[in-house]
Enzyme design. Sequence first.
Site, mmCIF file in Angstrom:
data_model
loop_
_atom_site.group_PDB
_atom_site.id
_atom_site.type_symbol
_atom_site.label_atom_id
_atom_site.label_comp_id
_atom_site.label_asym_id
_atom_site.label_seq_id
_atom_site.Cartn_x
_atom_site.Cartn_y
_atom_site.Cartn_z
ATOM 1 N N THR A 179 0.858 -1.176 0.000
ATOM 2 C CA THR A 179 0.000 0.000 0.000
ATOM 3 C C THR A 179 0.892 1.223 0.000
ATOM 4 O O THR A 179 1.879 1.276 0.739
ATOM 5 C CB THR A 179 -0.956 0.077 1.198
ATOM 6 N N ARG A 204 3.461 32.947 -4.807
ATOM 7 C CA ARG A 204 2.206 32.297 -4.443
ATOM 8 C C ARG A 204 2.420 31.287 -3.323
ATOM 9 O O ARG A 204 3.526 30.794 -3.115
ATOM 10 C CB ARG A 204 1.627 31.540 -5.639
ATOM 11 N N MET A 234 -1.888 11.642 -1.124
ATOM 12 C CA MET A 234 -2.765 10.621 -0.548
ATOM 13 C C MET A 234 -2.337 10.319 0.884
ATOM 14 O O MET A 234 -1.214 10.601 1.278
ATOM 15 C CB MET A 234 -2.765 9.368 -1.418
ATOM 16 N N GLN A 293 0.643 9.151 -7.826
ATOM 17 C CA GLN A 293 1.449 8.478 -6.805
ATOM 18 C C GLN A 293 1.382 6.966 -6.922
ATOM 19 O O GLN A 293 2.230 6.257 -6.368
ATOM 20 C CB GLN A 293 0.992 8.914 -5.412
ATOM 21 N N ARG A 294 0.366 6.453 -7.601
ATOM 22 C CA ARG A 294 0.195 5.010 -7.733
ATOM 23 C C ARG A 294 0.794 4.456 -9.024
ATOM 24 O O ARG A 294 1.053 3.263 -9.133
ATOM 25 C CB ARG A 294 -1.298 4.649 -7.737
ATOM 26 N N ASP A 331 0.161 3.914 1.253
ATOM 27 C CA ASP A 331 -0.061 4.640 2.513
ATOM 28 C C ASP A 331 0.877 4.193 3.632
ATOM 29 O O ASP A 331 1.002 4.891 4.648
ATOM 30 C CB ASP A 331 -1.510 4.466 2.980
ATOM 31 N N ARG A 363 -2.687 28.414 -4.757
ATOM 32 C CA ARG A 363 -3.099 27.430 -5.748
ATOM 33 C C ARG A 363 -2.885 26.026 -5.192
ATOM 34 O O ARG A 363 -2.041 25.811 -4.318
ATOM 35 C CB ARG A 363 -2.294 27.585 -7.044
#
Length: 342
Positions: free
Chosen positions: A126, A163, A170, A274-275, A128, A266
């Site tokens: 994963t 900016r 994620m 990311q995957r 994550d 922004r």
Amino acid sequence: MRVGVLTGGRDCPGLNAVVRAVVRKGVQVHGHEFVGFRDGWRGPLEGETVPLDIRAVRGTLPRGGTILGSSRTDPLAREDGPRRIHDTLAELGVEGLIAIGGRDTLGTAARLADEHGVPVVGVPKTIDNDLPGTDRTVGFDTAVGVAVEAIDRLHTTAESHKRVLVVEVMGGEAGWIAVHSGLAGGANVILVPEQPFDVDRVCGWVTSRFQATYSPIVVVADGAVPKEGEAALGRTPAGTPGQVRLSGVGEWLAREIEHRTGKEARTTVLGHLQRGGSPSPADRWLATRFGLHAIDAVHERDFGTMVALRGTDVVRVPLREATGRPRTVDPALYEEIGVFFG
């Protein structure tokens, strides 16, 4: 021995490297045969298979995605699910199954092993990095690398236009991608799901950064939320009951920063970037080691286990360890990196 392999849940870089290592060692060292199940648990549930041999995995080490396909099918949601999986494995002569997945896929594997006697070994993946029982999961390093490259590029455009740039990564319930990529990318604010944030404090850090003549980068995990009393963030239903699709915190935060500080802001949402793509060298290394150890566990019939990284060692832990509370960012670690905020 005939062994089945499946990849379940969301895709990530490194899945094919696991499959490749499983098949290479399984054939060359143990003399096993393999069958690939299509689209996660849907494969053994419905008998959908693909050929899986050395020729099928040749050249797949650097390839992203999964040659087996994936899905978030839950066989336990069907009353006859476990029986159908048993019947499929028996019909195909499969004596052991390797399930490569995250919390949902491996949680299902744990219940099938403990409650229904399915001979399964798990491999943790994963982006994550939130699976308990292992220090690192397949896919995490690549996701962090993608985020860091994006942050590096955004620094220059932020400076050019003076900016604030908010980068949404994620994270779900764990802020590992935000913490690692934010620190490595020189972000000025890092916001994670484990620590509800104060918008006024974030704006203070942003203002402080501008006073130092630099344009700030804010990295926020998509599961991060403001403290109670702030506006509720949008969470849209996903395809499966109980699932939620996270979105909106980056755009919402940019609007709040612009409104409260008067500085143009922004948002860049990295999302599925990311995957995708080729796995990093570190993910190829980890995925390969996990695959080698997973097929050894099947060969020894040590079912109901998951291969895991502990320090630099690959060990076996009970599959049920992957079903507990997510492994989240330690508050002490988050406090440690706070010196760079503002």
